[in-house]
Design a protein around this motif. Structure first.
Motif, PDB file in Angstrom:
ATOM      1  N   ILE A  12       0.839  -1.204   0.000  1.00  0.00           N
ATOM      2  CA  ILE A  12       0.000   0.000   0.000  1.00  0.00           C
ATOM      3  C   ILE A  12       0.870   1.249   0.000  1.00  0.00           C
ATOM      4  N   GLU A  13       1.916   1.240   0.815  1.00  0.00           N
ATOM      5  CA  GLU A  13       2.819   2.390   0.910  1.00  0.00           C
ATOM      6  C   GLU A  13       3.418   2.744  -0.452  1.00  0.00           C
ATOM      7  N   HIS A  14       3.729   1.747  -1.277  1.00  0.00           N
ATOM      8  CA  HIS A  14       4.381   1.988  -2.556  1.00  0.00           C
ATOM      9  C   HIS A  14       3.404   2.141  -3.717  1.00  0.00           C
ATOM     10  N   ALA A  15       2.117   2.023  -3.451  1.00  0.00           N
ATOM     11  CA  ALA A  15       1.119   2.216  -4.499  1.00  0.00           C
ATOM     12  C   ALA A  15       0.946   3.710  -4.776  1.00  0.00           C
ATOM     13  N   GLU A  16       0.495   4.028  -5.958  1.00  0.00           N
ATOM     14  CA  GLU A  16       0.283   5.425  -6.354  1.00  0.00           C
ATOM     15  C   GLU A  16      -0.808   6.095  -5.517  1.00  0.00           C
ATOM     16  N   GLU A  17      -1.878   5.356  -5.263  1.00  0.00           N
ATOM     17  CA  GLU A  17      -2.985   5.895  -4.480  1.00  0.00           C
ATOM     18  C   GLU A  17      -3.777   4.749  -3.868  1.00  0.00           C
ATOM     19  N   LEU A  18      -4.743   5.111  -3.083  1.00  0.00           N
ATOM     20  CA  LEU A  18      -5.601   4.157  -2.401  1.00  0.00           C
ATOM     21  C   LEU A  18      -7.044   4.471  -2.774  1.00  0.00           C
ATOM     22  N   GLN A  19      -7.852   3.450  -2.943  1.00  0.00           N
ATOM     23  CA  GLN A  19      -9.284   3.636  -3.149  1.00  0.00           C
ATOM     24  C   GLN A  19      -9.954   3.444  -1.791  1.00  0.00           C
ATOM     25  N   THR A  20     -10.731   4.429  -1.354  1.00  0.00           N
ATOM     26  CA  THR A  20     -11.431   4.302  -0.083  1.00  0.00           C
ATOM     27  C   THR A  20     -12.935   4.370  -0.321  1.00  0.00           C
ATOM     28  N   ALA A  21     -13.648   3.492   0.347  1.00  0.00           N
ATOM     29  CA  ALA A  21     -15.108   3.449   0.248  1.00  0.00           C
ATOM     30  C   ALA A  21     -15.679   3.366   1.660  1.00  0.00           C
ATOM     31  N   PRO A  22     -15.898   4.517   2.304  1.00  0.00           N
ATOM     32  CA  PRO A  22     -16.476   4.489   3.646  1.00  0.00           C
ATOM     33  C   PRO A  22     -17.873   3.884   3.619  1.00  0.00           C
ATOM     34  N   SER A  23     -18.254   3.278   4.721  1.00  0.00           N
ATOM     35  CA  SER A  23     -19.586   2.681   4.829  1.00  0.00           C
ATOM     36  C   SER A  23     -20.605   3.732   5.234  1.00  0.00           C
ATOM     37  N   ARG A  24     -21.764   3.661   4.591  1.00  0.00           N
ATOM     38  CA  ARG A  24     -22.879   4.520   4.991  1.00  0.00           C
ATOM     39  C   ARG A  24     -23.451   3.990   6.302  1.00  0.00           C
ATOM     40  N   ARG A  25     -24.354   4.751   6.893  1.00  0.00           N
ATOM     41  CA  ARG A  25     -24.968   4.331   8.167  1.00  0.00           C
ATOM     42  C   ARG A  25     -25.659   2.983   8.067  1.00  0.00           C
ATOM     43  N   ASP A  26     -26.189   2.664   6.870  1.00  0.00           N
ATOM     44  CA  ASP A  26     -26.876   1.380   6.700  1.00  0.00           C
ATOM     45  C   ASP A  26     -25.913   0.237   6.385  1.00  0.00           C
ATOM     46  N   GLY A  27     -24.595   0.543   6.363  1.00  0.00           N
ATOM     47  CA  GLY A  27     -23.581  -0.478   6.129  1.00  0.00           C
ATOM     48  C   GLY A  27     -23.173  -0.651   4.685  1.00  0.00           C
ATOM     49  N   THR A  28     -23.873  -0.026   3.747  1.00  0.00           N
ATOM     50  CA  THR A  28     -23.496  -0.149   2.347  1.00  0.00           C
ATOM     51  C   THR A  28     -22.325   0.792   2.045  1.00  0.00           C
ATOM     52  N   PRO A  29     -21.424   0.363   1.160  1.00  0.00           N
ATOM     53  CA  PRO A  29     -20.261   1.209   0.864  1.00  0.00           C
ATOM     54  C   PRO A  29     -20.601   2.323  -0.124  1.00  0.00           C
ATOM     55  N   ARG A  30     -19.970   3.474   0.055  1.00  0.00           N
ATOM     56  CA  ARG A  30     -20.025   4.541  -0.947  1.00  0.00           C
ATOM     57  C   ARG A  30     -19.211   4.093  -2.153  1.00  0.00           C
ATOM     58  N   ILE A  68     -10.817  -0.401   1.916  1.00  0.00           N
ATOM     59  CA  ILE A  68      -9.763   0.207   1.117  1.00  0.00           C
ATOM     60  C   ILE A  68      -9.205  -0.823   0.143  1.00  0.00           C
ATOM     61  N   SER A  69      -8.707  -0.320  -0.966  1.00  0.00           N
ATOM     62  CA  SER A  69      -8.019  -1.153  -1.955  1.00  0.00           C
ATOM     63  C   SER A  69      -6.814  -0.370  -2.450  1.00  0.00           C
ATOM     64  N   SER A  70      -5.664  -1.045  -2.438  1.00  0.00           N
ATOM     65  CA  SER A  70      -4.437  -0.406  -2.903  1.00  0.00           C
ATOM     66  C   SER A  70      -3.337  -1.442  -2.999  1.00  0.00           C
ATOM     67  N   GLY A  71      -2.546  -1.375  -4.038  1.00  0.00           N
ATOM     68  CA  GLY A  71      -1.398  -2.259  -4.171  1.00  0.00           C
ATOM     69  C   GLY A  71      -1.760  -3.735  -4.158  1.00  0.00           C
ATOM     70  N   GLY A  72      -2.965  -4.059  -4.621  1.00  0.00           N
ATOM     71  CA  GLY A  72      -3.412  -5.444  -4.630  1.00  0.00           C
ATOM     72  C   GLY A  72      -3.967  -5.922  -3.295  1.00  0.00           C
ATOM     73  N   VAL A  73      -4.114  -5.024  -2.341  1.00  0.00           N
ATOM     74  CA  VAL A  73      -4.644  -5.349  -1.012  1.00  0.00           C
ATOM     75  C   VAL A  73      -6.033  -4.730  -0.892  1.00  0.00           C
ATOM     76  N   THR A  74      -7.005  -5.524  -0.467  1.00  0.00           N
ATOM     77  CA  THR A  74      -8.352  -5.024  -0.184  1.00  0.00           C
ATOM     78  C   THR A  74      -8.720  -5.468   1.213  1.00  0.00           C
ATOM     79  N   LYS A  75      -9.146  -4.502   2.048  1.00  0.00           N
ATOM     80  CA  LYS A  75      -9.486  -4.815   3.443  1.00  0.00           C
ATOM     81  C   LYS A  75     -10.604  -3.925   3.937  1.00  0.00           C
ATOM     82  N   ASP A  76     -11.429  -4.502   4.807  1.00  0.00           N
ATOM     83  CA  ASP A  76     -12.363  -3.700   5.587  1.00  0.00           C
ATOM     84  C   ASP A  76     -11.553  -3.095   6.723  1.00  0.00           C
ATOM     85  N   VAL A  77     -11.790  -1.806   6.986  1.00  0.00           N
ATOM     86  CA  VAL A  77     -10.975  -1.094   7.962  1.00  0.00           C
ATOM     87  C   VAL A  77     -11.834  -0.291   8.931  1.00  0.00           C
ATOM     88  N   ALA A  78     -11.257  -0.039  10.093  1.00  0.00           N
ATOM     89  CA  ALA A  78     -11.822   0.911  11.050  1.00  0.00           C
ATOM     90  C   ALA A  78     -11.188   2.263  10.760  1.00  0.00           C
TER      91      ALA A  78
END
Length: 100
Positions: A12-30, A68-78
C-alpha cells in the motif's frame, strides 16, 4: 482495529494511491474514491483534499468503517480521527513530500 502484515503495508505504501469506500450508516459502501495514503510505522493515514466538505470524509466520520483497496490489497478497515499532535506533524510532513 485493522491488523496489517508488513507485506500489505509495504504494498500500500508503494502504491500510487488508495481507493477508499467508507460505509454509509446502513452499512453499504459509498462509491470508492481515489486518495493519497501515507504510512507511519504500522498505520496508514489519509486526508481529505476538501477537508470536512468532502462527501466521502463526512461518511467516514459518521460510520468509522470502510473498505480500502491499494497495491493489490483489499481490506475492511476501522476509520479514526487522529488527535495526537506528534502523529499529525509526521503525517503533514509525509503528505508534503508527496505533493512537492
Amino acid at each position: 482495529m485493522t491488523t496489517w502484515t508488513n507485506d500489505e503495508l509495504t504494498r500500500i505504501e508503494h502504491a500510487e494511491e488508495l481507493q477508499t469506500a467508507p460505509s454509509r450508516r446502513d452499512g453499504t459502501p459509498r462509491t470508492p474514491v481515489p486518495i493519497w495514503v501515507v504510512r507511519d510505522g504500522d498505520d496508514l493515514y489519509v486526508r481529505s483534499f476538501r477537508g470536512g466538505a468532502g462527501a466521502w470524509y463526512r461518511t467516514a466520520r459518521a460510520s468509522h468503517q470502510g473498505r480500502i483497496s491499494s497495491g493489490g490489497v483489499t481490506k475492511d478497515v476501522a476509520l479514526a480521527e487522529v488527535t495526537d499532535p506528534g502523529v499529525n506533524d509526521r503525517i503533514d510532513a509525509a503528505f508534503s513530500d508527496i505533493t512537492s
